[in-house]
Design an enzyme around this catalytic site. Structure first.
Site, mmCIF file in Angstrom:
data_model
loop_
_atom_site.group_PDB
_atom_site.id
_atom_site.type_symbol
_atom_site.label_atom_id
_atom_site.label_comp_id
_atom_site.label_asym_id
_atom_site.label_seq_id
_atom_site.Cartn_x
_atom_site.Cartn_y
_atom_site.Cartn_z
ATOM 1 N N ASP A 1 15.453 33.562 24.001
ATOM 2 C CA ASP A 1 14.483 32.574 24.490
ATOM 3 C C ASP A 1 13.079 32.831 23.940
ATOM 4 O O ASP A 1 12.854 33.797 23.195
ATOM 5 C CB ASP A 1 14.503 32.590 26.032
ATOM 6 C CG ASP A 1 14.383 31.192 26.640
ATOM 7 O OD1 ASP A 1 13.838 30.294 25.979
ATOM 8 O OD2 ASP A 1 14.833 31.014 27.792
ATOM 9 N N GLY B 1 12.934 24.166 19.494
ATOM 10 C CA GLY B 1 12.617 23.254 18.399
ATOM 11 C C GLY B 1 11.146 23.221 18.050
ATOM 12 O O GLY B 1 10.702 22.383 17.271
ATOM 13 N N ASP C 1 14.272 21.850 27.206
ATOM 14 C CA ASP C 1 15.433 21.944 28.097
ATOM 15 C C ASP C 1 15.962 20.570 28.508
ATOM 16 O O ASP C 1 15.198 19.647 28.782
ATOM 17 C CB ASP C 1 15.061 22.702 29.376
ATOM 18 C CG ASP C 1 14.975 24.201 29.141
ATOM 19 O OD1 ASP C 1 15.074 24.639 27.973
ATOM 20 O OD2 ASP C 1 14.806 24.930 30.133
#
Ligand SMILES: *[C@@H]1O[C@H](CO)[C@@H](O)[C@H](O)[C@H]1NC(C)=O
Ligand SMILES: *[C@@H]1O[C@H](CO)[C@@H](O)[C@H](O)[C@H]1NC(C)=O
Ligand SMILES: *[C@@H]1O[C@H](CO)[C@@H](O)[C@H](O)[C@H]1NC(C)=O
Length: 384
Positions: free
Chosen positions: A166, A201, A221
């Site tokens: 993440d 992204g 998300d």
């Protein structure tokens, strides 16, 4: 269903109340792509489950074991759903005295290595989560920035097969060096580990991540509603040409079965993800799946489109015309013309409906179908 030679199979996708999506398979799509890691991992989009969309931080080893059990007992494992992925919140707040990441002993008392054994014994693979910052998104556990080699070795020593990485608390450092460091560490860890980049992204990873990982998030998300799902699908579409064996665009995990969309909407969600060659990572509580959810997730025709060895991502073509979209909730009549998917109108094809499993024989020139609101139809056209 067998997907035959790519030059002879066309996939047609009709969707109402969002731009109509038409996917085409053709040899022209097998364009040169940037070099992949070439470690043999991720030759088709990954399939499995991840804890986040349904459980959030509310996880423990029982949940992971039950999910592994349910994956096998439901028959989903047999269809290719192999990864059982633990998301954020599995580790203790602090590193141990040697500076290693350590499982939270109250929620994962047996430790991650024991969990990996359990999952492996079921014929499945175990995934884990960390972050390219000093702490993860929950802030409840450390991240791996500056500890990449050590953490990759820890994961390998536990028998981990997959890392979702993440992007929270990223210190304003560009993603490429942070993700590259973990990629090198995983390659150096002595174990083949699927590397799933999750930098949302933000720095167009579709352009650079194929060389360092097996999938890259292309969007923020997903949320469990129609507007979120379709907008993410649209954003992901832009990068279709970058997907291929060894590296995949990732528009985030599936919400199918989580309750925020209708069955038809979930069928559309699953269909779009399948044709976009997106990871099929289930995000619901598999232990309490409904029959409808199971029916969507286990459609072998649709899974075969996703797992097709050529790995060409379907993309959006002709949009519904105004007359069609204006019909709104009542459903729409959509005409698919062979010419708009690059097929000679004279071509005679057999049309396989992937959701009803019916075959309409010898169709020429075009096909007209009524598609209900938020529903989709998905066909493979095989020239005779
Ligand atoms: C372990 O998880 C529990 C429950 O989420 C939490 O209360 C506790 O603070 C965590 N322990 C450590 C050492 O992080
Ligand atoms: C998941 O499903 C199991 C089995 O029905 C149930 O016991 C459990 O409470 C569910 N967990 C959540 C968070 O929905
Ligand atoms: C779900 O499917 C099973 C097996 O096909 C069937 O026995 C059961 O009655 C179904 N349950 C519901 C609620 O439809």
């Amino acid at each position: 269903m067998t997907l035959m030679k790519p030059s002879y199979v066309f996939l047609l996708f009709l969707l109402t109340l969002a731009p109509g999506i038409w996917a085409v398979r053709s040899p022209a799509a097998a364009m040169a792509r940037r070099a992949a890691l070439e470690d043999g991992i991720g030759q088709t989009p990954q399939m499995g489950w991840n804890s986040w969309n349904h459980f959030g931080c509310n996880i423990n080893e029982q949940v992971i074991r039950q999910t592994a059990d349910a994956m096998v007992d439901s028959g989903l494992a047999k269809l290719g759903y192999v990864y059982i992925n633990i998301d954020d919140c599995w580790a203790a707040y602090d590193r141990d005295s040697q500076g290693n990441l350590a499982a939270n002993t109250s929620t994962f008392p047996s430790g991650i290595a024991a969990l990996a054994d359990y999952v492996h014994q079921k014929g499945l693979k175990l995934g884990i989560y960390s972050d390219a910052g000093p702490r993860t998104c929950s802030n409840l556990m450390p991240g791996s920035l500056g500890h990449e080699e050590q953490d990759a070795k820890t994961f390998a020593s536990w028998g981990i097969d997959y890392l979702k990485y993440d992007n929270c608390n990223n210190q304003g450092i560009s993603p490429q060096p942070r993700y590259d460091a973990m990629s090198k560490a995983l390659l150096n860890s002595g174990r083949g580990i699927f590397f799933s980049l999750c930098e949302w992204g933000s720095d167009d990873p579709a352009i650079w991540a194929r060389a360092i990982g097996h999938s890259w998030r292309t969007t923020g998300d997903i949320q469990d509603n129609w507007a979120s799902m379709t907008s993410i699908a649209d954003a992901n579409d832009k990068w279709a040409s970058q997907a291929g064996p060894g590296g995949w665009n990732d528009p985030d995990m599936l919400e199918v079965g989580n309750g925020g969309m209708t069955t038809e909407e979930y069928r559309s969600h699953f269909s779009i993800w399948a044709l976009a060659k997106a990871p099929l990572v289930i995000g619901c509580n598999i232990s309490s799946r409904s029959n409808e959810t199971k029916g969507i997730l286990s459609n072998q025709n649709v899974i075969a489109v996703n797992q097709d060895e050529h790995g060409v991502q379907g993309h959006k073509g002709t949009k519904c015309n105004k007359m069609e979209t204006k019909k709104g909730p009542a459903g729409a009549s959509i005409t698919a013309r062979w010419s708009s998917i690059g097929l000679d109108p004279a071509t005679v094809v057999d049309v396989h409906d992937l959701w009803t499993d019916e075959v309409i024989s010898s169709v020429q020139r075009e096909m007209k179908q009524t598609v209900d609101s938020h529903a989709c139809k998905m066909y493979v056209l095989t020239p005779k």
